[in-house]
Design a protein around this motif. Structure first.
Motif, PDB file in Angstrom:
ATOM      1  N   LEU A   1     -16.876  -4.086   2.143  1.00 57.54           N
ATOM      2  CA  LEU A   1     -16.734  -4.323   3.572  1.00 57.54           C
ATOM      3  C   LEU A   1     -15.728  -3.365   4.218  1.00 57.54           C
ATOM      4  CD1 LEU A   1     -16.694  -8.227   3.571  1.00 57.54           C
ATOM      5  CD2 LEU A   1     -18.620  -6.701   4.014  1.00 57.54           C
ATOM      6  N   ALA A   2     -15.381  -2.297   3.535  1.00 51.98           N
ATOM      7  CA  ALA A   2     -14.375  -1.360   4.034  1.00 51.98           C
ATOM      8  C   ALA A   2     -14.759  -0.830   5.414  1.00 51.98           C
ATOM      9  CB  ALA A   2     -14.186  -0.213   3.052  1.00 51.98           C
ATOM     10  N   ASP A   3     -13.762  -0.670   6.246  1.00 50.21           N
ATOM     11  CA  ASP A   3     -13.934  -0.218   7.618  1.00 50.21           C
ATOM     12  C   ASP A   3     -13.090   1.044   7.784  1.00 50.21           C
ATOM     13  OD1 ASP A   3     -13.269   0.189  10.357  1.00 50.21           O
ATOM     14  OD2 ASP A   3     -13.720  -1.892  10.811  1.00 50.21           O
TER      15      ASP A   3
ATOM     16  N   VAL B   1      -5.771  -5.109   3.861  1.00 47.08           N
ATOM     17  CA  VAL B   1      -6.648  -5.163   2.683  1.00 47.08           C
ATOM     18  C   VAL B   1      -7.513  -6.420   2.746  1.00 47.08           C
ATOM     19  CG1 VAL B   1      -6.697  -5.388   0.166  1.00 47.08           C
ATOM     20  CG2 VAL B   1      -5.187  -3.713   1.243  1.00 47.08           C
ATOM     21  N   GLU B   2      -6.930  -7.540   3.157  1.00 45.68           N
ATOM     22  CA  GLU B   2      -7.708  -8.774   3.289  1.00 45.68           C
ATOM     23  C   GLU B   2      -8.814  -8.631   4.338  1.00 45.68           C
ATOM     24  OE1 GLU B   2      -5.029 -11.982   4.075  1.00 45.68           O
ATOM     25  OE2 GLU B   2      -4.368 -12.087   1.995  1.00 45.68           O
ATOM     26  N   GLN B   3      -8.567  -7.819   5.364  1.00 45.89           N
ATOM     27  CA  GLN B   3      -9.551  -7.625   6.436  1.00 45.89           C
ATOM     28  C   GLN B   3     -10.624  -6.608   6.065  1.00 45.89           C
ATOM     29  OE1 GLN B   3      -7.331  -6.636   9.936  1.00 45.89           O
ATOM     30  NE2 GLN B   3      -6.305  -8.604   9.992  1.00 45.89           N
ATOM     31  N   GLY B   4     -10.443  -5.897   4.943  1.00 42.02           N
ATOM     32  CA  GLY B   4     -11.484  -4.982   4.488  1.00 42.02           C
ATOM     33  C   GLY B   4     -11.068  -3.541   4.287  1.00 42.02           C
ATOM     34  N   ALA B   5      -9.797  -3.211   4.502  1.00 36.03           N
ATOM     35  CA  ALA B   5      -9.346  -1.840   4.219  1.00 36.03           C
ATOM     36  C   ALA B   5      -9.498  -1.575   2.719  1.00 36.03           C
ATOM     37  CB  ALA B   5      -7.889  -1.648   4.649  1.00 36.03           C
ATOM     38  N   ASN B   6      -9.847  -0.356   2.367  1.00 34.41           N
ATOM     39  CA  ASN B   6     -10.096   0.017   0.973  1.00 34.41           C
ATOM     40  C   ASN B   6      -8.774   0.216   0.233  1.00 34.41           C
ATOM     41  OD1 ASN B   6     -10.819   1.151  -1.439  1.00 34.41           O
ATOM     42  ND2 ASN B   6     -12.104   2.740  -0.563  1.00 34.41           N
ATOM     43  N   PRO B   7      -8.429  -0.680  -0.703  1.00 33.57           N
ATOM     44  CA  PRO B   7      -7.158  -0.572  -1.415  1.00 33.57           C
ATOM     45  C   PRO B   7      -7.145   0.561  -2.444  1.00 33.57           C
ATOM     46  CG  PRO B   7      -8.433  -2.335  -2.337  1.00 33.57           C
ATOM     47  CD  PRO B   7      -9.192  -1.837  -1.132  1.00 33.57           C
ATOM     48  N   LYS B   8      -8.295   1.179  -2.668  1.00 34.90           N
ATOM     49  CA  LYS B   8      -8.372   2.271  -3.641  1.00 34.90           C
ATOM     50  C   LYS B   8      -8.258   3.642  -2.979  1.00 34.90           C
ATOM     51  CE  LYS B   8     -11.061  -0.570  -6.738  1.00 34.90           C
ATOM     52  NZ  LYS B   8     -12.291  -0.776  -7.460  1.00 34.90           N
TER      53      LYS B   8
END
Length: 75
Positions: A20-22, A45-52
């Protein structure tokens, strides 16, 4: 219980929904990893940012956040 920076990062990575990354959230995460608060990073990160995601030097953004030497970095 106080978690170390690495434990917090591990939790973020394990619970992230990268599908769901934005792109806008990713851009904000890149900024907050350097200048934001740990809580801001967690929320992104919880909202969908890519932690990688990695920065221009190839370092993972969450590692950058965890190794900051200020009071607002990831604890």
């Amino acid at each position: 219980v106080v978690k170390t920076g690495l434990a917090v990062l591990a939790g973020l990575l394990l619970n992230a929904n990268v599908a769901l990354a934005d792109p806008q959230l990713d851009k904000e995460l890149a900024y907050r990893a350097n200048f934001g608060r740990a809580e801001d990073i967690r929320l992104l990160v919880e909202q969908g940012a890519n932690p990688k995601m990695r920065n221009a030097r190839g370092l993972p953004l969450l590692t950058v956040a965890a190794t900051r030497n200020d009071a607002q970095g990831v604890p």
